[in-house]
Design an enzyme around this catalytic site. Structure first.
Site, PDB file in Angstrom:
ATOM      1  N   CYS B  82       0.840  -1.202   0.000  1.00 45.20           N
ATOM      2  CA  CYS B  82       0.000   0.000   0.000  1.00 45.20           C
ATOM      3  C   CYS B  82       0.876   1.253   0.000  1.00 45.20           C
ATOM      4  O   CYS B  82       1.587   1.501  -0.972  1.00 45.20           O
ATOM      5  CB  CYS B  82      -0.959  -0.033   1.179  1.00 45.20           C
ATOM      6  N   HIS B 183      -3.713  -4.827   0.495  1.00 47.94           N
ATOM      7  CA  HIS B 183      -3.200  -5.323   1.768  1.00 47.94           C
ATOM      8  C   HIS B 183      -3.322  -6.833   1.822  1.00 47.94           C
ATOM      9  O   HIS B 183      -4.376  -7.368   2.150  1.00 47.94           O
ATOM     10  CB  HIS B 183      -4.011  -4.723   2.928  1.00 47.94           C
ATOM     11  N   GLU B 185      -2.243  -8.760   3.994  1.00 45.79           N
ATOM     12  CA  GLU B 185      -2.490  -9.220   5.362  1.00 45.79           C
ATOM     13  C   GLU B 185      -3.967  -9.064   5.736  1.00 45.79           C
ATOM     14  O   GLU B 185      -4.400  -9.530   6.797  1.00 45.79           O
ATOM     15  CB  GLU B 185      -1.599  -8.457   6.353  1.00 45.79           C
TER      16      GLU B 185
END
Lengths: 413, 201, 247
Positions: B82, B183, B185
């Site tokens: 990001c 993202h 994650e």
């Protein structure tokens, strides 16, 4: 214990303030009076704390956990069986004004216990918008209702006198609320009366809670007019001073006990037969019956769901704070602690934030209603203020022994 | 066996715990990097993406991490996530003009499109060129995006995505240097897969 | 349209108020976050609904526990007053921070400062809207305190200040499962260009389809519908996909 511990001050209250270790109530809390004996200077019977510093209401709450509620439910079913009519006529009087308790009581009795309730209402002196709204919603759900509209002139004068003489403007409401239901029972020839919970649960002597029926001393008395007091004035004097007739005062006077006996009136409270949890009552009434909470926070407390319908109520709690150092947030939070909704620390934070809040919103309505000036209002407050509880700090009244100074909780952010 | 992966910590900027947890799930032994010396124990590292462009660049300068990061990108596989991808650019225009690391050509501009900005939500990506990062990930799988700015680049695009009708760069790759706008994650198993691909590069 | 599971928390429990009143327990944060993640939720919102009311800090333990292994976005709010508090929340596992009371009643510039430091996309402003005539008024402290500000004015203002997302809740519909306040959502959605998350009132899949059709929010936040197991995230996604295969 200090030497002051056993000394008594104004209202017969202990000079040393002690708080219950479990809830937020203090030893300054008066228990329900027998209102028509209530005169200026009457000594209150304050809350007792046992040797562990726990109040009656909390001890009772512990005992409640051991109650066999299934057994109590059986008793309620038996009670209903005894009075249920098979000819389709009303068989139980449910008093209330559309608050969560009476809404739930009426619903349960009809749909779960197969009774045919008729509602009776002793209306608030000054309906709030939310109170009116909820009352109408209650009727919309399908119940008939007898509302006793008090003689407004009488009711106002009694409220005014109760405020001026006792700093207790709620008295006329309390009198009627307790007295109306048995009278309607007699009038309608419906012996069974079932109230919601019992206020005794909140701290009267435990003995009151062991019996399902409301103690007759609360609504019957065989007194002579000189010995009965309304607004702190004897009934006889009221009649002379304001030209009231006995009929005008009848609504506030207890019923003739002979009449009750003749009809076989029995006054019960649901809180004996079902474990009463006010927040769950709130949920129940919203989910089943269209009850709605207050549009915003109730002044003097943090809650939105109880004691919403009478503008005088706000003044009532304010006077309680002045006299006993205990406001609406204290009462609400003590109950919520006992029911496991909030912790004691959280309660103390809420009391610190809201207790004793000035009743701005409805004060003018109340003063207009009672036909008293703001000066008169303040004079009464000043006179009623309990010296051993308050001190003047920079022009403001502060509690000498507030609960948030008795223990360490977080600093308000 | 857990591979050592560095995770840069710019200090009180935002959430790097999620990336750490996700990397660990992907088989990494995560080492937090706060200074030049911390780079010595890792063979690859991640630039997380929280905060704003000027704020992150300010902290890179004040922490003395700029040179170490540049050096490390020359020798180690690097993944920018990001904002961590965006700062690889030449310049960014969030809250005024800020010079980036300049490791991949391009500008970071506010997204101009009819759909709501910031772009927040799951979207699939179109792989533009083969990248080991996307191994085992098919076109229907989605990643989580959370950004108002996009990296405008034409030379090192690894994947594109769409926000409404607007196409934008979802991933860049230049040698060992990789960046993803989304993202991983926060992208469920799909994201963990991508991180595992990175960890095992 | 993102499907968000909303947890209203009175630590250590998830609770479900009605009209922002009542503290009935429905589960625990970690357990429910996990449950909804497994059902396919796109995001989880965790709101400590008593922090502002009790004038205390948000409680971090349950947040950290819920964030573990939750590989989807996790937004957290409750009693947020300053950048330091936000930072701490990010470090506890939040990807986005949700604010209401402090910005609304005390200092709206918190929004600007937060957006500058953490990026607009990580700042969610929650609005507790209560109908007031033809308008809606903003409330705070868990639906208790009035603000005198109209929702439409506040929504416009927070967007200008740099908020990245709006969570629009309705005091009138909260917990009632009678459907959303569609007018409210539609009006906000037409007014702002940042994403709008619609909350409050979903009791059935029909309510959701109706809202999607008539107000087109960017995301839905569900609470009662999920907590009482009246439906689940995958059923919600299925009905929305069926309604509009092209989306």
């Amino acid at each position: 214990m200090s030497s002051e511990a056993n000394e008594l001050g104004k209202y017969g209250l202990p000079l040393e303030v002690r708080f219950c270790k479990k809830c937020t109530m203090s030893n300054q809390r008066p228990s329900s009076s027998v209102e028509f004996k209530n005169i200026k200077g009457e000594k209150k019977r304050p809350l007792t704390l046992d040797d562990h510093g726990i109040c009656d209401a909390c001890n009772f709450s512990e005992k409640k956990k051991l109650i066999d509620w299934a057994g109590r439910d059986d008793m309620l079913r038996d009670l209903c069986d005894r009075f249920r009519r098979s000819d389709g006529r009303y068989d139980v009087v449910v008093p209330g004004s559309g608050g969560k308790d009476s809404v739930m009581a009426a619903y349960l009795l009809k749909y779960e216990y197969g009774m045919n309730p008729i509602l009776v209402t002793w209306p608030p002196a000054i309906y709030t918008d939310i109170g009116s709204y909820n009352f109408n919603r209650w009727l919309e759900t399908g119940f008939a209702n007898y509302t006793y509209h008090q003689n407004r002139r009488v009711h106002r004068i009694l409220t005014q006198q109760a405020y001026l003489n006792l700093c207790h403007p709620f008295q006329p409401f309390i009198l009627g609320q307790k007295n109306l239901a048995p009278k309607m029972s007699v009038l309608l020839d419906i012996p069974l009366v079932i109230f919601g919970e019992n206020e005794a649960e909140y701290g009267n002597a435990i003995a009151d809670n062991e019996k399902p029926t409301r103690d007759p001393k609360y609504y019957s008395a065989d007194g002579r007019l000189e010995d009965l007091f309304l607004g702190g004035v004897s009934a006889r004097e009221l009649m002379e001073r304001y030209k009231f007739t006995i009929a005008d005062l009848e609504a506030y006077l207890p019923i003739d006990p002979n009449k009750i006996e003749k009809v076989g009136t029995e006054v019960h409270y649901l809180g004996y037969y079902r474990r009463w949890h006010p927040q769950e009552t709130y949920y129940f009434s919203v989910e089943n019956s269209g009850f709605v909470p207050n549009w915003h926070r109730t002044e003097g407390s943090y809650s939105k769901y109880s004691s919403l319908d009478d503008k005088i109520d706000w003044l009532h709690y304010y006077t309680a704070h002045v006299k006993f150092g205990l406001g609406r947030a204290t009462y609400d939070s003590a109950q919520e602690i006992r029911n496991g909704d909030i912790t004691r620390d959280e309660a103390i934070a809420l009391i610190r934030r809201y207790d004793g809040e000035y009743p701005h919103q409805y004060l003018k309505s109340c003063l207009d209603y009672m036909d008293i000036t703001e000066q008169q209002f303040h004079d009464v407050i000043d006179e009623a203020r309990t010296p051993h509880l308050w001190k003047l700090v920079g022009g403001d009244w502060k509690l000498k022994q507030p609960i948030w100074e008795t223990t360490q909780i977080w600093k308000a952010v | 066996m857990a591979r050592p992966v560095g995770l840069i910590d710019f200090g009180s900027m935002g959430n790097i715990e999620s990336i750490r947890n996700a990397l660990e799930s992907a088989g990494a032994d995560v080492r937090i990097i706060r200074n030049a010396r911390d780079f010595e124990s890792v063979e690859r590292f991640v630039l997380p993406g929280v905060g704003s462009f000027p704020e992150v660049m300010r902290r890179i300068h004040s922490s003395g991490l700029e040179e170490p990061i540049r050096d490390a990108t020359r020798s180690c596989p690097t993944l920018g996530i990001c904002l961590g991808m965006q700062i690889l650019a030449t310049v960014g225009y969030e809250f005024g003009e800020t010079v980036g690391l300049g490791l991949i050509d391009g500008e970071v501009r506010l997204m101009q499109c009819k759909s709501s900005v910031p772009h927040i939500g799951f979207a699939s990506i179109q792989q533009v060129c083969e990248s080991p990062l996307f191994s085992g990930i098919d076109e229907t799988e989605e990643f989580y995006f959370m950004h108002s700015y996009e990296f405008v680049n034409y030379t090192d695009v690894a994947a594109l995505s769409s926000h409404g009708q607007h196409k934008f760069v979802a991933a860049v790759s230049r040698g060992k240097l990789h960046g993803v706008q989304f993202h991983p994650e926060k992208s469920r198993d799909t994201g963990i897969k991508l991180l595992r691909n990175f960890v095992e590069l | 349209m993102r499907i968000i599971a909303k947890l209203d928390v009175k630590p250590p429990y998830v609770v479900k108020p009605v009209h922002f009143e009542g503290l009935r327990k429905v589960g625990e944060p970690r357990e429910l976050a996990r449950k909804y993640y497994n059902q396919g939720a796109d995001e989880v919102f965790y709101m400590d609904i008593v922090a502002s009311l009790y004038q205390r800090d948000i409680v971090y333990g349950p947040i950290e526990a819920a964030a573990k292994e939750l590989f989807i976005p996790f937004a957290v709010g409750g009693g947020v007053r300053d950048l330091e508090g936000m930072s701490r929340l990010f470090h506890s596992g939040a990807d986005k921070v949700v604010i209401n009371t402090y910005a609304l009643q005390h200092d709206p510039s918190l929004i600007d400062r937060a957006a500058k430091q953490f990026g607009a996309q990580s700042i969610v402003v929650s609005i507790e809207a209560k109908r007031s005539g033809d308008d809606w008024e903003c409330y705070s402290d868990c639906g208790r305190e009035r603000s005198g500000k109209l929702v439409m004015d506040w929504a416009r203002e927070v967007q200008e200040r740099g908020a990245g997302e709006l969570l629009v809740q309705s005091v009138d519909h909260d917990g009632r499962q009678i459907g959303f306040d569609i007018d409210l959502i539609r009006n906000v959605k037409q007014l702002v260009s940042i994403p709008v998350v619609a909350a409050s009132g979903a009791g059935s899949l029909e309510h959701i389809v109706k809202l999607a059709r008539e107000a087109q929010p960017d995301a839905l936040a569900l609470a009662s519908l999920l907590h009482y197991d009246h439906s689940d995230v995958s059923a919600v996604k299925a009905v929305l996909t069926a309604k509009s295969p092209s989306e």
